[in-house]
Design a protein around this motif. Structure first.
Motif, mmCIF file in Angstrom:
data_model
loop_
_atom_site.group_PDB
_atom_site.id
_atom_site.type_symbol
_atom_site.label_atom_id
_atom_site.label_comp_id
_atom_site.label_asym_id
_atom_site.label_seq_id
_atom_site.Cartn_x
_atom_site.Cartn_y
_atom_site.Cartn_z
ATOM 1 N N GLN A 34 42.779 8.520 25.907
ATOM 2 C CA GLN A 34 42.111 9.435 24.996
ATOM 3 C C GLN A 34 41.819 10.781 25.641
ATOM 4 O O GLN A 34 41.422 11.734 24.965
ATOM 5 C CB GLN A 34 40.800 8.809 24.500
ATOM 6 N N THR A 35 42.043 10.896 26.950
ATOM 7 C CA THR A 35 41.655 12.110 27.654
ATOM 8 C C THR A 35 42.730 13.196 27.600
ATOM 9 O O THR A 35 42.410 14.381 27.629
ATOM 10 C CB THR A 35 41.339 11.800 29.131
ATOM 11 N N SER A 36 44.010 12.821 27.535
ATOM 12 C CA SER A 36 45.087 13.816 27.601
ATOM 13 C C SER A 36 45.214 14.637 26.325
ATOM 14 O O SER A 36 45.631 15.797 26.359
ATOM 15 C CB SER A 36 46.421 13.121 27.901
ATOM 16 N N TRP A 37 44.882 14.036 25.175
ATOM 17 C CA TRP A 37 44.976 14.743 23.896
ATOM 18 C C TRP A 37 43.933 14.165 22.954
ATOM 19 O O TRP A 37 44.046 13.026 22.511
ATOM 20 C CB TRP A 37 46.375 14.582 23.305
ATOM 21 N N LYS A 38 42.945 14.970 22.623
ATOM 22 C CA LYS A 38 41.830 14.485 21.807
ATOM 23 C C LYS A 38 41.971 14.836 20.334
ATOM 24 O O LYS A 38 41.066 14.571 19.547
ATOM 25 C CB LYS A 38 40.519 15.043 22.367
ATOM 26 N N GLY A 39 43.090 15.419 19.979
ATOM 27 C CA GLY A 39 43.313 15.781 18.584
ATOM 28 C C GLY A 39 43.702 17.235 18.451
ATOM 29 O O GLY A 39 43.439 18.065 19.326
ATOM 30 N N SER A 40 44.340 17.559 17.348
ATOM 31 C CA SER A 40 44.871 18.896 17.135
ATOM 32 C C SER A 40 43.819 19.858 16.603
ATOM 33 O O SER A 40 43.037 19.524 15.699
ATOM 34 C CB SER A 40 46.047 18.828 16.154
ATOM 35 N N ASP A 41 43.818 21.073 17.136
ATOM 36 C CA ASP A 41 42.956 22.132 16.621
ATOM 37 C C ASP A 41 43.434 22.626 15.261
ATOM 38 O O ASP A 41 42.713 23.352 14.571
ATOM 39 C CB ASP A 41 42.923 23.309 17.607
ATOM 40 N N LYS A 42 44.645 22.256 14.886
ATOM 41 C CA LYS A 42 45.210 22.690 13.618
ATOM 42 C C LYS A 42 44.756 21.820 12.444
ATOM 43 O O LYS A 42 45.155 22.056 11.309
ATOM 44 C CB LYS A 42 46.740 22.717 13.700
ATOM 45 N N ARG A 43 43.972 20.789 12.715
ATOM 46 C CA ARG A 43 43.388 19.974 11.643
ATOM 47 C C ARG A 43 41.879 20.185 11.625
ATOM 48 O O ARG A 43 41.233 20.150 12.673
ATOM 49 C CB ARG A 43 43.688 18.498 11.867
ATOM 50 N N LYS A 44 41.329 20.360 10.434
ATOM 51 C CA LYS A 44 39.885 20.466 10.300
ATOM 52 C C LYS A 44 39.227 19.116 10.536
ATOM 53 O O LYS A 44 38.127 19.026 11.077
ATOM 54 C CB LYS A 44 39.522 20.999 8.913
ATOM 55 N N GLU A 45 39.912 18.043 10.107
ATOM 56 C CA GLU A 45 39.436 16.687 10.324
ATOM 57 C C GLU A 45 40.567 15.857 10.911
ATOM 58 O O GLU A 45 41.743 16.116 10.640
ATOM 59 C CB GLU A 45 38.971 16.050 9.002
ATOM 60 N N GLU A 46 40.208 14.864 11.713
ATOM 61 C CA GLU A 46 41.227 13.992 12.284
ATOM 62 C C GLU A 46 41.971 13.249 11.178
ATOM 63 O O GLU A 46 41.417 12.941 10.125
ATOM 64 C CB GLU A 46 40.591 12.979 13.249
ATOM 65 N N VAL A 47 43.244 12.969 11.447
ATOM 66 C CA VAL A 47 44.051 12.233 10.484
ATOM 67 C C VAL A 47 43.453 10.843 10.259
ATOM 68 O O VAL A 47 42.939 10.218 11.193
ATOM 69 C CB VAL A 47 45.518 12.135 10.965
ATOM 70 N N LYS A 48 43.496 10.351 9.025
ATOM 71 C CA LYS A 48 42.917 9.046 8.683
ATOM 72 C C LYS A 48 44.040 8.074 8.347
ATOM 73 O O LYS A 48 44.558 8.067 7.219
ATOM 74 C CB LYS A 48 41.946 9.193 7.506
#
Length: 313
Positions: free
Chosen positions: A51-65
């Motif tokens: 989980q440390t290398s990539w915590k999610g995209s800045d291009k999404r307002k909310e994480e994908v569900k």
């Protein structure tokens, strides 16, 4: 002599360094719902989780569900890491999965693609991004190039590829384009049953192919699709255990076990329709270094297709 041997060894280790994101989430389909399968998948997912290398995209307002069946994207990075050397991502495959249209797209990104390396303040070959800044820099550079969020990464060690094919008992591909010999193996046109070493050689050849990296990328996608289809129908507990051992030791991803379960439940039909997106470009030397230049019109066409698949405005 020593330098010559080192060069030959490095060349042999290049090529397809890949395992499928989709493979791991479909492994339990054929094996059923017994506790051993569930427990083993959970243990393997824990070994793979990063989980440390990539915590999610800045291009999404909310994480994908994934629990609600939202389309997602993933970047598969095939790397050849050695002690004291992070290595480069000589294989980069961008995958999008949409359970609403039951479609998966798969796009090999040519390693010589010239683009901005986000965070390095330079323009270079896209496969150098991983060498400069690991998973995060590679992910951000691909996001910037195609203007889409990338939700997940799957980083794969070279050694896992042969092991996965062998654990599956080999894979079958249809060689329609080019009969060739490589690394001691003969690949005639027609249907081919490949072992792990043969599959690696089949996807490694590049210089002798009239289409160069594009031809190699096409063979990579053939083997990837074969692994997906065969891996999704694993029915032997013994074979499943071997596959999980290979995956747990050689793959890292930010996808959690719960997300894998969601994908198994909500996205499994998307593997039946895999569309290949082929990147077109022109080779050019800049300061005596070879690059692949992708024109803005081509980039925009790819952006549009990916955004439609991900249902982005």
């Amino acid at each position: 002599m020593e330098n010559s041997r080192t060069t030959r060894t490095k060349k042999k280790r290049r090529g397809l360094k890949i395992v499928l994101l989709i493979l791991v989430v479909f492994l339990a389909i054929g094996a059923g719902g017994v506790y051993w399968v569930y427990s083993s998948l959970k243990d393997t997912a824990s070994d793979m989780h990063d989980q440390t290398s990539w915590k999610g995209s800045d291009k999404r307002k909310e994480e994908v569900k994934t629990g609600s069946g939202q389309p997602f994207s993933a970047l598969i990075l095939g790397v050849d890491e050695r002690q004291g050397d992070r290595g480069r991502s000589d294989t980069m495959v961008l995958v999008t999965v949409n359970p609403k249209n039951n479609k998966t797209t798969m796009m090999s990104i040519p390693r010589d693609t010239r683009t901005e390396i986000v965070g390095k303040n330079t323009t270079d070959k896209i496969n150098h991004a991983y060498a400069f800044g690991g998973v995060k820099m590679a992910m951000k550079s691909v996001e910037n190039l195609f203007d889409i969020p990338i939700d997940y990464f799957v980083k794969v060690n070279m050694e896992s590829f042969q092991g996965i094919v062998n654990e599956l008992g080999g894979v079958t591909v249809n060689n329609e384009r080019l009969a060739f010999k490589y690394d001691g193996y003969d690949f005639p046109k027609g249907q081919l049953n490949l072992s792990g070493k043969e599959a690696l050689a089949y996807t490694r050849m590049r210089k002798e192919d009239p289409e160069g990296d594009f031809g190699r990328n096409e063979r990579q996608r053939q083997v990837i699709t074969a692994i997906i289809n065969k891996g999704a129908n694993v029915s032997s507990i013994t074979k499943l255990g071997g596959l999980l051992n290979v995956l747990g030791s050689n793959v890292k991803t930010n996808m959690s076990f719960d997300e894998m379960k969601d994908i198994q439940a909500n996205y499994k039909d998307a593997r039946k329709d895999i569309e290949t997106i082929k990147v077109q470009g022109e080779g050019k030397k800049i300061n005596n270094i070879y690059y692949l230049i992708i024109k803005e019109k081509e980039i925009n066409a790819i952006k549009t297709k990916l955004k439609q698949q991900l249902e982005l405005n």
